[in-house]
Design a protein around this motif. Structure first.
Motif, PDB file in Angstrom:
ATOM      1  N   SER A  44       0.873  -1.270  -0.104  1.00 46.42           N
ATOM      2  CA  SER A  44      -0.173   0.015  -0.109  1.00 46.42           C
ATOM      3  C   SER A  44       0.605   0.915   0.056  1.00 46.42           C
ATOM      4  O   SER A  44       1.749   1.379   0.967  1.00 46.42           O
ATOM      5  CB  SER A  44      -0.981  -0.036   1.313  1.00 46.42           C
ATOM      6  OG  SER A  44      -1.781  -1.203   1.305  1.00 46.42           O
ATOM      7  N   ASP A  46       0.460   5.432  -0.872  1.00 41.94           N
ATOM      8  CA  ASP A  46      -0.456   6.596  -1.316  1.00 41.94           C
ATOM      9  C   ASP A  46       0.375   7.858  -1.345  1.00 41.94           C
ATOM     10  O   ASP A  46       0.627   8.599  -0.018  1.00 41.94           O
ATOM     11  CB  ASP A  46      -1.499   6.984  -0.197  1.00 41.94           C
ATOM     12  CG  ASP A  46      -2.656   8.044  -0.541  1.00 41.94           C
ATOM     13  OD1 ASP A  46      -2.347   8.707  -1.377  1.00 41.94           O
ATOM     14  OD2 ASP A  46      -3.722   7.775   0.080  1.00 41.94           O
ATOM     15  N   ASP A  79       3.775  -4.810   6.445  1.00 41.58           N
ATOM     16  CA  ASP A  79       2.337  -5.023   6.256  1.00 41.58           C
ATOM     17  C   ASP A  79       1.613  -5.949   7.167  1.00 41.58           C
ATOM     18  O   ASP A  79       0.328  -6.385   7.028  1.00 41.58           O
ATOM     19  CB  ASP A  79       2.042  -5.394   4.950  1.00 41.58           C
ATOM     20  CG  ASP A  79       0.519  -5.405   4.330  1.00 41.58           C
ATOM     21  OD1 ASP A  79      -0.153  -4.513   4.744  1.00 41.58           O
ATOM     22  OD2 ASP A  79       0.142  -6.411   3.632  1.00 41.58           O
ATOM     23  N   GLN A  85      -5.095   3.733   8.486  1.00 44.29           N
ATOM     24  CA  GLN A  85      -5.143   4.586   7.147  1.00 44.29           C
ATOM     25  C   GLN A  85      -4.981   3.441   6.024  1.00 44.29           C
ATOM     26  O   GLN A  85      -5.144   3.941   4.948  1.00 44.29           O
ATOM     27  CB  GLN A  85      -4.057   5.507   7.100  1.00 44.29           C
ATOM     28  CG  GLN A  85      -4.077   6.557   8.276  1.00 44.29           C
ATOM     29  CD  GLN A  85      -3.643   6.287   9.636  1.00 44.29           C
ATOM     30  OE1 GLN A  85      -2.865   5.395   9.810  1.00 44.29           O
ATOM     31  NE2 GLN A  85      -3.969   7.079  10.630  1.00 44.29           N
ATOM     32  N   TYR A  86      -4.386   2.415   6.307  1.00 44.59           N
ATOM     33  CA  TYR A  86      -4.418   1.524   5.139  1.00 44.59           C
ATOM     34  C   TYR A  86      -4.659   0.029   5.419  1.00 44.59           C
ATOM     35  O   TYR A  86      -4.757  -0.308   6.719  1.00 44.59           O
ATOM     36  CB  TYR A  86      -2.473   1.490   5.074  1.00 44.59           C
ATOM     37  CG  TYR A  86      -1.982   2.636   4.309  1.00 44.59           C
ATOM     38  CD1 TYR A  86      -2.248   2.890   3.158  1.00 44.59           C
ATOM     39  CD2 TYR A  86      -1.378   3.611   5.321  1.00 44.59           C
ATOM     40  CE1 TYR A  86      -1.557   4.252   2.586  1.00 44.59           C
ATOM     41  CE2 TYR A  86      -0.717   4.682   4.831  1.00 44.59           C
ATOM     42  CZ  TYR A  86      -0.735   5.123   3.469  1.00 44.59           C
ATOM     43  OH  TYR A  86      -0.370   6.294   2.750  1.00 44.59           O
ATOM     44  N   THR A  88      -4.370  -3.904   6.213  1.00 47.21           N
ATOM     45  CA  THR A  88      -3.379  -4.598   6.818  1.00 47.21           C
ATOM     46  C   THR A  88      -3.609  -5.953   6.005  1.00 47.21           C
ATOM     47  O   THR A  88      -4.382  -6.617   6.730  1.00 47.21           O
ATOM     48  CB  THR A  88      -3.213  -4.696   8.341  1.00 47.21           C
ATOM     49  OG1 THR A  88      -3.198  -3.257   8.715  1.00 47.21           O
ATOM     50  CG2 THR A  88      -2.022  -5.475   8.687  1.00 47.21           C
ATOM     51  N   GLN A  99      -9.243  -3.858   6.813  1.00 45.05           N
ATOM     52  CA  GLN A  99      -9.122  -2.356   7.084  1.00 45.05           C
ATOM     53  C   GLN A  99      -9.042  -2.290   8.581  1.00 45.05           C
ATOM     54  O   GLN A  99     -10.358  -2.207   9.081  1.00 45.05           O
ATOM     55  CB  GLN A  99     -10.105  -1.596   6.304  1.00 45.05           C
ATOM     56  CG  GLN A  99      -9.810   0.029   6.628  1.00 45.05           C
ATOM     57  CD  GLN A  99      -8.384   0.218   6.175  1.00 45.05           C
ATOM     58  OE1 GLN A  99      -8.131   0.117   4.860  1.00 45.05           O
ATOM     59  NE2 GLN A  99      -7.940   0.980   6.976  1.00 45.05           N
TER      60      GLN A  99
END
Length: 108
Positions: A44, A46, A79, A85-86, A88, A99
């Motif tokens: 992930s 961003d 991860d 926010q992301y 896993t 999430q």
């Protein structure tokens, strides 16, 4: 100076002295991550969110308030560490929609 090659200590020192902005440093790191995205180093990522956080760190530093010692230094979490926010996933396709609702203590 190749900003993306700075060590964490050198980057923090340069940000604290005003030689570079956090936005500049993080921008260089984002460019590097995007240039090597074929390595699949991030599950992930961003870039926009990371750059927004860098701008917020620069704004906080500009207020003159005493910043924390790591203000402006981006970190990467494996991860398997929950972050709100992301997703896993632990690298497992079956968890790609996992999430978390809160950050794990280590992420906090």
């Amino acid at each position: 100076m190749n900003t993306a090659n700075l060590s964490a200590i050198d980057a923090l020192s340069a940000m604290q002295s005003g030689d570079i902005s956090c936005e500049n440093y993080v921008g260089a790191l984002v460019e590097r991550a995007e240039a090597y995205e074929d390595l699949n180093a991030f599950i992930s990522f961003d870039a926009e969110r990371v750059l927004e956080a860098a701008c917020a760190a620069d704004e906080e530093r500009a207020t003159g308030a005493e910043p924390g010692p790591l203000l402006g230094l981006p970190i990467v979490l494996k991860d398997n560490i929950d972050t709100a926010q992301y997703p896993t996933t632990g690298g497992t396709p079956g968890l790609r929609e996992n999430q978390p609702t809160a950050n794990s203590p280590v992420a906090q």
